[in-house]
Design a protein around this motif. Sequence first.
Motif, mmCIF file in Angstrom:
data_model
loop_
_atom_site.group_PDB
_atom_site.id
_atom_site.type_symbol
_atom_site.label_atom_id
_atom_site.label_comp_id
_atom_site.label_asym_id
_atom_site.label_seq_id
_atom_site.Cartn_x
_atom_site.Cartn_y
_atom_site.Cartn_z
ATOM 1 N N GLU A 89 4.132 -0.508 4.148
ATOM 2 C CA GLU A 89 2.756 -0.818 4.556
ATOM 3 C C GLU A 89 2.209 -1.861 3.581
ATOM 4 O OE1 GLU A 89 -1.560 1.406 5.239
ATOM 5 O OE2 GLU A 89 -0.092 2.220 3.831
ATOM 6 N N THR B 277 1.370 7.260 4.100
ATOM 7 C CA THR B 277 0.176 6.426 4.001
ATOM 8 C C THR B 277 -1.061 7.272 3.731
ATOM 9 O OG1 THR B 277 -0.443 6.536 6.343
ATOM 10 C CG2 THR B 277 1.218 4.891 5.704
ATOM 11 N N ALA B 278 -2.168 6.604 3.418
ATOM 12 C CA ALA B 278 -3.430 7.305 3.168
ATOM 13 C C ALA B 278 -3.890 8.074 4.402
ATOM 14 C CB ALA B 278 -4.501 6.298 2.745
ATOM 15 N N GLU B 279 -3.423 7.661 5.595
ATOM 16 C CA GLU B 279 -3.790 8.351 6.834
ATOM 17 C C GLU B 279 -2.835 9.485 7.164
ATOM 18 O OE1 GLU B 279 -3.438 4.951 6.634
ATOM 19 O OE2 GLU B 279 -5.613 4.716 6.287
ATOM 20 N N GLY B 280 -1.850 9.713 6.276
ATOM 21 C CA GLY B 280 -0.918 10.812 6.483
ATOM 22 C C GLY B 280 0.277 10.476 7.353
ATOM 23 N N ARG C 80 0.824 -1.209 0.000
ATOM 24 C CA ARG C 80 0.000 0.000 0.000
ATOM 25 C C ARG C 80 0.860 1.262 0.000
ATOM 26 N NH1 ARG C 80 -5.427 -1.061 1.921
ATOM 27 N NH2 ARG C 80 -6.139 -2.681 0.469
ATOM 28 N N THR C 81 1.958 1.215 0.749
ATOM 29 C CA THR C 81 2.849 2.376 0.818
ATOM 30 C C THR C 81 4.290 1.881 0.830
ATOM 31 O OG1 THR C 81 1.201 3.517 2.185
ATOM 32 C CG2 THR C 81 3.389 4.505 2.055
ATOM 33 N N HIS D 75 -3.758 -6.311 7.360
ATOM 34 C CA HIS D 75 -3.037 -5.054 7.147
ATOM 35 C C HIS D 75 -1.944 -4.893 8.197
ATOM 36 C CE1 HIS D 75 -2.356 -0.739 8.028
ATOM 37 N NE2 HIS D 75 -2.455 -0.591 6.728
ATOM 38 N N GLN E 96 -8.980 -3.380 -2.019
ATOM 39 C CA GLN E 96 -8.850 -1.930 -1.920
ATOM 40 C C GLN E 96 -9.658 -1.446 -0.736
ATOM 41 O OE1 GLN E 96 -10.456 -0.940 -5.855
ATOM 42 N NE2 GLN E 96 -12.295 -0.106 -4.876
ATOM 43 N N ALA E 97 -9.334 -0.277 -0.260
ATOM 44 C CA ALA E 97 -10.015 0.272 0.905
ATOM 45 C C ALA E 97 -11.519 0.340 0.658
ATOM 46 C CB ALA E 97 -9.465 1.660 1.224
#
Length: 327
Positions: free
Chosen positions: A63, A51-54, A44-45, A71, A168-169
């Motif tokens: 990730e 990451t998508a959460e910053g 994912r990262t 995860h 995917q999320a």
Amino acid sequence: MNFAIFARPVVTIYDLTETTKESDAGVVSTIGDEGLYGQVCQVRTAPGGVTAEGVTLPKEMAEVVSFYGYHGYVFASELQFCGEAELQSYLAAEWVMAGRATDVLTLPKVQGVRLLELERGALLRRLPEEAPHDGWALVRLVDGRTGYVRAVALEPVRWPMTAVFTQQAGRRFDEALALAEGCRPEELVPRALDRWYGGSEEAFRNALAEQAKRYLGTEYRWGGKSGRGIDCSGLVSSAYMQCGVLIYRDARLVEGWPMHEIPKEQVRRGDALYFPGHIALYLGEGRYIHSTGAAGSGGVVLNSLDPDDPLYREDLVKSLYAVGSLF
């Protein structure tokens, strides 16, 4: 989207980007799961990315989401990164699973040099041989090297890893896997039974019990999923995986995976028993198998729901809150 292959015999998957955290009991590990050699994950990262959460990752950590939907965060040095086309080709090979702890040797004889020590559940690509060596199988490792494994140590790989491409999320795991497999979510379990057990629910249930019992005596390890050490949900989810069905990795019922609650009085061999923070596999006749951290056992043991059985554990029976089944 990038992908990776677990390139060590046992790869730790952490729940946080830090490997430890403070708790009331002191400093504890953040391990959540383990990836076994040859299994795959979605990246994912990338290391050092955001990451998508910053959250900015450490430069040495990625990730990931495993092919069964777990995860976490993994040290990049333990992964072999690849693109989608490369992974598609990788998964198209003929696969075998290490059915026990086994060595990969340079020669088809016990005096060969040991290339790798693998745990039960690790994956290898089996290669054809013009002149097979009796009792040995030629295999290819993740890094391209070839070696030999005792044929008796190998089993078929019964589980799909294709959800790695479609997760995917916001998408349920069963929907991701069904999309990758070209079927409806409700068809996943019947397809596995048809392919490996002639459509027989009874054969599948028996296989689950036998797979789980092969871990008897294994030490309890928090987040573990191998013969080196295994936790309660690692034991149950591994037994299901090795029998062809992917269930939720942790010790609770979660929508989006095939396990659902049934009345306790309907429990049958191969169903899951849920306790607060704990899970076991029911074997029938009141007995169950589980990996317990209890001081008196500290590993994979048999216990019973029957007060008249010497293996009865009253504390667990009193806290049993649900039974899970695929059927």
